[in-house]
Enzyme design. Structure first.
Site, PDB file in Angstrom:
ATOM      1  N   TYR A 132       0.868  -1.070   0.129  1.00  0.00           N
ATOM      2  CA  TYR A 132       0.293   0.176  -0.163  1.00  0.00           C
ATOM      3  C   TYR A 132       0.943   1.239   0.384  1.00  0.00           C
ATOM      4  O   TYR A 132       1.208   1.456   0.678  1.00  0.00           O
ATOM      5  CB  TYR A 132      -1.063   0.113   1.288  1.00  0.00           C
ATOM      6  CG  TYR A 132      -1.322  -1.507   1.202  1.00  0.00           C
ATOM      7  CD1 TYR A 132      -2.038  -1.822  -0.239  1.00  0.00           C
ATOM      8  CD2 TYR A 132      -2.685  -1.787   2.473  1.00  0.00           C
ATOM      9  CE1 TYR A 132      -3.409  -2.646   0.865  1.00  0.00           C
ATOM     10  CE2 TYR A 132      -3.099  -2.601   3.013  1.00  0.00           C
ATOM     11  CZ  TYR A 132      -3.723  -3.256   1.694  1.00  0.00           C
ATOM     12  OH  TYR A 132      -5.093  -4.427   1.447  1.00  0.00           O
TER      13      TYR A 132
HETATM   14  C1  LIG Z   1      -7.377  -2.146  -6.798  1.00  0.00           C
HETATM   15  C2  LIG Z   1      -6.183  -2.889  -5.655  1.00  0.00           C
HETATM   16  C3  LIG Z   1      -6.430  -3.775  -5.541  1.00  0.00           C
HETATM   17  C4  LIG Z   1      -5.321  -4.654  -4.629  1.00  0.00           C
HETATM   18  N1  LIG Z   1      -6.257  -5.471  -3.462  1.00  0.00           N
HETATM   19  C5  LIG Z   1      -4.854  -5.899  -2.624  1.00  0.00           C
HETATM   20  C6  LIG Z   1      -4.522  -7.243  -1.556  1.00  0.00           C
HETATM   21  O1  LIG Z   1      -5.768  -8.057  -1.709  1.00  0.00           O
HETATM   22  N2  LIG Z   1      -3.836  -7.381  -1.150  1.00  0.00           N
HETATM   23  C7  LIG Z   1      -2.313  -7.090  -0.904  1.00  0.00           C
HETATM   24  O2  LIG Z   1      -1.336  -7.521  -0.835  1.00  0.00           O
HETATM   25  N3  LIG Z   1      -1.940  -5.868  -1.718  1.00  0.00           N
HETATM   26  C8  LIG Z   1      -3.222  -5.291  -3.150  1.00  0.00           C
HETATM   27  N4  LIG Z   1      -2.790  -4.701  -3.059  1.00  0.00           N
HETATM   28  C9  LIG Z   1      -2.033  -4.161  -2.863  1.00  0.00           C
HETATM   29  C10 LIG Z   1      -1.061  -4.415  -4.468  1.00  0.00           C
HETATM   30  O3  LIG Z   1      -0.323  -5.615  -4.258  1.00  0.00           O
HETATM   31  C11 LIG Z   1      -0.195  -3.486  -4.980  1.00  0.00           C
HETATM   32  O4  LIG Z   1       0.022  -2.559  -5.440  1.00  0.00           O
HETATM   33  C12 LIG Z   1       0.769  -4.471  -5.866  1.00  0.00           C
HETATM   34  O5  LIG Z   1       2.667  -3.805  -6.172  1.00  0.00           O
HETATM   35  C13 LIG Z   1       0.828  -4.093  -7.396  1.00  0.00           C
HETATM   36  O6  LIG Z   1       1.755  -5.541  -8.227  1.00  0.00           O
HETATM   37  P1  LIG Z   1       0.961  -5.228  -9.641  1.00  0.00           P
HETATM   38  O7  LIG Z   1       2.358  -5.389 -10.295  1.00  0.00           O
HETATM   39  O8  LIG Z   1       0.308  -5.451 -10.282  1.00  0.00           O
HETATM   40  O9  LIG Z   1       2.056  -3.418  -9.863  1.00  0.00           O
HETATM   41  P2  LIG Z   1       3.199  -2.614 -10.332  1.00  0.00           P
HETATM   42  O10 LIG Z   1       3.075  -1.657 -10.650  1.00  0.00           O
HETATM   43  O11 LIG Z   1       3.401  -3.143 -11.687  1.00  0.00           O
HETATM   44  O12 LIG Z   1       4.850  -3.007  -9.505  1.00  0.00           O
HETATM   45  C14 LIG Z   1       4.277  -2.840  -8.163  1.00  0.00           C
HETATM   46  C15 LIG Z   1       6.116  -2.546  -8.005  1.00  0.00           C
HETATM   47  O13 LIG Z   1       6.379  -3.911  -8.440  1.00  0.00           O
HETATM   48  C16 LIG Z   1       7.420  -3.632  -9.375  1.00  0.00           C
HETATM   49  N5  LIG Z   1       7.158  -4.432 -10.262  1.00  0.00           N
HETATM   50  C17 LIG Z   1       6.470  -5.002 -10.946  1.00  0.00           C
HETATM   51  N6  LIG Z   1       6.516  -6.064 -11.985  1.00  0.00           N
HETATM   52  C18 LIG Z   1       8.608  -6.278 -10.986  1.00  0.00           C
HETATM   53  C19 LIG Z   1       9.368  -7.073 -11.811  1.00  0.00           C
HETATM   54  N7  LIG Z   1       8.752  -8.133 -12.677  1.00  0.00           N
HETATM   55  N8  LIG Z   1      10.286  -7.208 -11.498  1.00  0.00           N
HETATM   56  C20 LIG Z   1      10.897  -6.116 -10.722  1.00  0.00           C
HETATM   57  N9  LIG Z   1       9.650  -5.260 -10.086  1.00  0.00           N
HETATM   58  C21 LIG Z   1       8.447  -4.845 -10.866  1.00  0.00           C
HETATM   59  C22 LIG Z   1       7.529  -1.712  -9.856  1.00  0.00           C
HETATM   60  O14 LIG Z   1       8.059  -1.469 -10.017  1.00  0.00           O
HETATM   61  C23 LIG Z   1       6.753  -1.454  -8.456  1.00  0.00           C
HETATM   62  O15 LIG Z   1       7.526  -1.110  -7.873  1.00  0.00           O
HETATM   63  C24 LIG Z   1      -4.145  -4.176  -4.131  1.00  0.00           C
HETATM   64  C25 LIG Z   1      -4.410  -2.509  -5.191  1.00  0.00           C
HETATM   65  C26 LIG Z   1      -4.875  -1.986  -5.871  1.00  0.00           C
HETATM   66  C27 LIG Z   1      -4.833  -1.038  -6.977  1.00  0.00           C
END
Ligand SMILES: Cc1cc2nc3c(=O)[nH]c(=O)nc-3n(C[C@H](O)[C@H](O)[C@H](O)COP(=O)(O)OP(=O)(O)OC[C@H]3O[C@@H](n4cnc5c(N)ncnc54)[C@H](O)[C@@H]3O)c2cc1C
Length: 532
Positions: free
Chosen positions: A477
């Site tokens: 978060y």
């Molecule tokens: C609608 C919504 C619901 C959510 N529900 C939950 C939940 O139920 N439980 C919970 O724990 N969290 C929840 N989250 C938070 C979520 O876990 C984080 O925002 C998480 O970082 C998202 O991962 P992403 O790959 O989708 O995001 P991205 O924006 O793609 O990545 C997030 C971060 O990780 C890095 N990253 C992504 N992919 C890689 C990779 N392959 N290698 C290295 N770094 C990488 C990115 O550069 C960035 O710094 C929620 C968020 C939202 C918006």
């Protein structure tokens, strides 16, 4: 004081911007040339490189942006977006970004609360978007799976359920969250009391380091493997795929949602919940949503509604009995409960009940249609009834429309694991996580300021009720209000302001690992781990 002639000023501004444009154009050209040298004779590669001149650049950029805060005209935009088809494309992007001084962002599901996977305040920058790294292989016999970092948790859940009715995985609720960011930042979900967070169930990973080398767990070593399971992947490299341990789920699980307003005794129930939710049987996870609603008993009067939303890994009879023993005050009856398969419970918690299962495969590529700001805290002591009443008063009077407060219980498996086993330090002693979510649709800076000012004030208001020294926060978060790195390098001391909140005692080890694997601080962002 001398005033500057406006004509001179505008000439200066256009000169400066043309210099910076020329510099960008120069870097841009060199970067593209470098890519073509790194992956020669590759038609397929040139088709997945997007610059602002490409007609699909804007749609690729926007496709996984979930938050209108990061789609404004002043939001910094990447010079280049790459959607790699092969590992060699990512290696080339890392090499060329290093060579040409480009900042580097990697995006999986794009759910980062502060947009750090696709916005860099240090420009120029390139985005590597892993949208084509979505393959998932389920090994039912060994209860494991390989999942590429660009897949979503919805896709993962779907593929598991396709192969087995008795296996699942412990991760988040929203199906479009990407496994790249989510697992590397923790990953809390409805089975976390039984099986821990997603990061606790990772057994191997593939990662490209700053030198373009591809590692598995053995070759990256235990320090780096430790760091990427809760320390955030973006500070350490590009995670290509995770090898995960699947968890047993019963053929039938039971869900319920019970709503109670203040007029229906919500204060006492929320107070009591704090003594029950982290101690009850691990098969039960009882989450609590708090929202402001209009009271049904008195016209127009605002009240608080507490929604108790629960997953029980078992049948309804056992659940009702368990609730009568541990939380009789809620008055749960069979009629409140629904038995279903684990995969249907995924739809239920994602508000997708009734949809066909393959809705989980939908990455929801529509553009963002709301503004969002989130923050988090942890409770280590129950809040008194008097404290809850003060919070309700604050929420009822709040000059904002859509605010949601979510309490997620700990205890069970999450709290059995030691605070240093992974970088995620919120273990024994944590009662629950508090999540503050503010959503608005109105455009413009005054609306932006009104909402952001309110949530910051509310966060200050909550200080006496939550953990302190440090006031802990959940990396997934992400909240840049906690502190940001300088442009260039940031000292460990300065980064500790936010780092200790996310990682507690693990922050120093993370900085050691960072210094070891990326001494030049190539993989950096506004809250990346500093080098020592
Ligand atoms: C609608 C919504 C619901 C959510 N529900 C939950 C939940 O139920 N439980 C919970 O724990 N969290 C929840 N989250 C938070 C979520 O876990 C984080 O925002 C998480 O970082 C998202 O991962 P992403 O790959 O989708 O995001 P991205 O924006 O793609 O990545 C997030 C971060 O990780 C890095 N990253 C992504 N992919 C890689 C990779 N392959 N290698 C290295 N770094 C990488 C990115 O550069 C960035 O710094 C929620 C968020 C939202 C918006």
């Amino acid at each position: 004081m001398k005033t500057i002639n406006p004509l001179l000023l505008s000439i200066l501004i256009s000169l400066l911007s043309s210099i910076s444009w020329a510099t960008s154009a120069h870097i841009h050209e060199n970067f593209l040339q470098c890519l073509s040298h790194q992956v020669p004779n590759s038609n397929s590669f040139s088709k997945v490189i997007y610059t602002p001149h490409n007609s699909s650049y804007a749609s690729i950029l926007q496709s996984f942006i979930r938050n209108l805060r990061f789609t404004t005209p002043v939001t910094p935009k990447p010079l280049v977006i790459i959607t790699p088809l092969q590992e060699a494309h990512i290696q080339a992007a890392i090499y060329c970004a290093k060579e040409h001084g480009m900042n580097f962002r990697v995006r999986s599901g794009g759910h980062d609360y502060e947009g750090l996977s696709y916005v860099s305040y240090e420009v120029p920058f390139v985005i590597v978007d892993l949208v084509y790294f979505q393959s998932i292989t389920i090994d039912v016999e060994n209860s494991t799976a390989w999942v590429q970092a660009g897949a979503t948790i919805g896709q993962l859940y779907y593929r598991i359920a396709e192969k087995s009715k008795t296996l699942g995985f412990s991760a988040g609720v929203c199906p479009t969250v990407g496994v790249g960011g989510h697992f590397s930042g923790g990953g809390y979900g409805m089975m976390s009391r039984k099986y821990g967070i997603a990061a606790d169930n990772i057994i191997d990973a593939r990662l490209i380091d700053v030198n373009g080398r591809i590692h598995d767990r053995k070759s990256m070593g235990e320090d780096l493997f430790w760091a990427i399971r809760g320390g955030g992947g973006a500070s350490f490299g590009v995670i290509l795929a995770w090898h995960i341990k699947l968890v047993p789920v019963p053929k039938i699980v039971t869900v319920f949602t019970v709503n109670r307003t203040l007029e229906q005794n919500a204060t006492k129930l929320v107070h009591r919940w704090q003594y029950v939710a982290d101690k009850v049987d691990d098969n039960l996870l009882l989450r609590l949503f708090l929202r402001r609603v209009n009271s049904s008993t008195e016209d127009g009067r605002r009240t608080i509604q507490a929604s108790f939303v629960s997953l029980f890994l078992g049948g309804v009879d056992t659940l009702v009995q368990l609730m009568q023993e541990s939380f009789p005050e809620l008055g749960l009856v069979r009629e409140d409960c629904i038995e279903m398969s684990w995969i249907d419970s995924i739809l239920y918690f994602a508000d997708l009940s009734g949809e066909p299962l393959d809705v989980l495969l939908n990455r929801n590529t529509s553009v963002a249609d709301y503004y969002f700001k989130g923050k988090s805290d942890y409770a280590t002591e129950p809040i008194s009834e008097e404290g809850l009443n003060r919070i309700w008063k604050e929420l009822i009077a709040a000059p904002i429309e859509t605010f949601e407060f979510l309490f997620s219980p700990f205890g069970g498996r999450i709290s059995e694991i030691s605070a240093t086993e992974t970088p995620f330090p919120h273990r024994s002693g944590t009662l629950y996580n508090l999540h503050y979510a503010l959503v608005w649709e109105e455009k413009g800076s005054s609306e932006f300021n009104r909402h952001i000012t309110w949530i910051r004030r509310f966060y200050s208001f909550m200080a006496p009720f939550v953990s302190m020294s440090p006031r802990s926060a959940y990396l997934n978060y992400r909240d840049l209000d906690l502190g940001v790195n300088n442009k260039g390098n940031t000292s460990y001391g300065q980064a500790s302001i936010w780092g200790l909140k996310y990682f507690g005692v693990n922050f120093e080890r993370l900085a050691h690992v960072k210094t070891m694997v990326d001494p030049g601080n190539f993989f950096k962002n506004e809250q990346s781990i500093p080098i020592l």
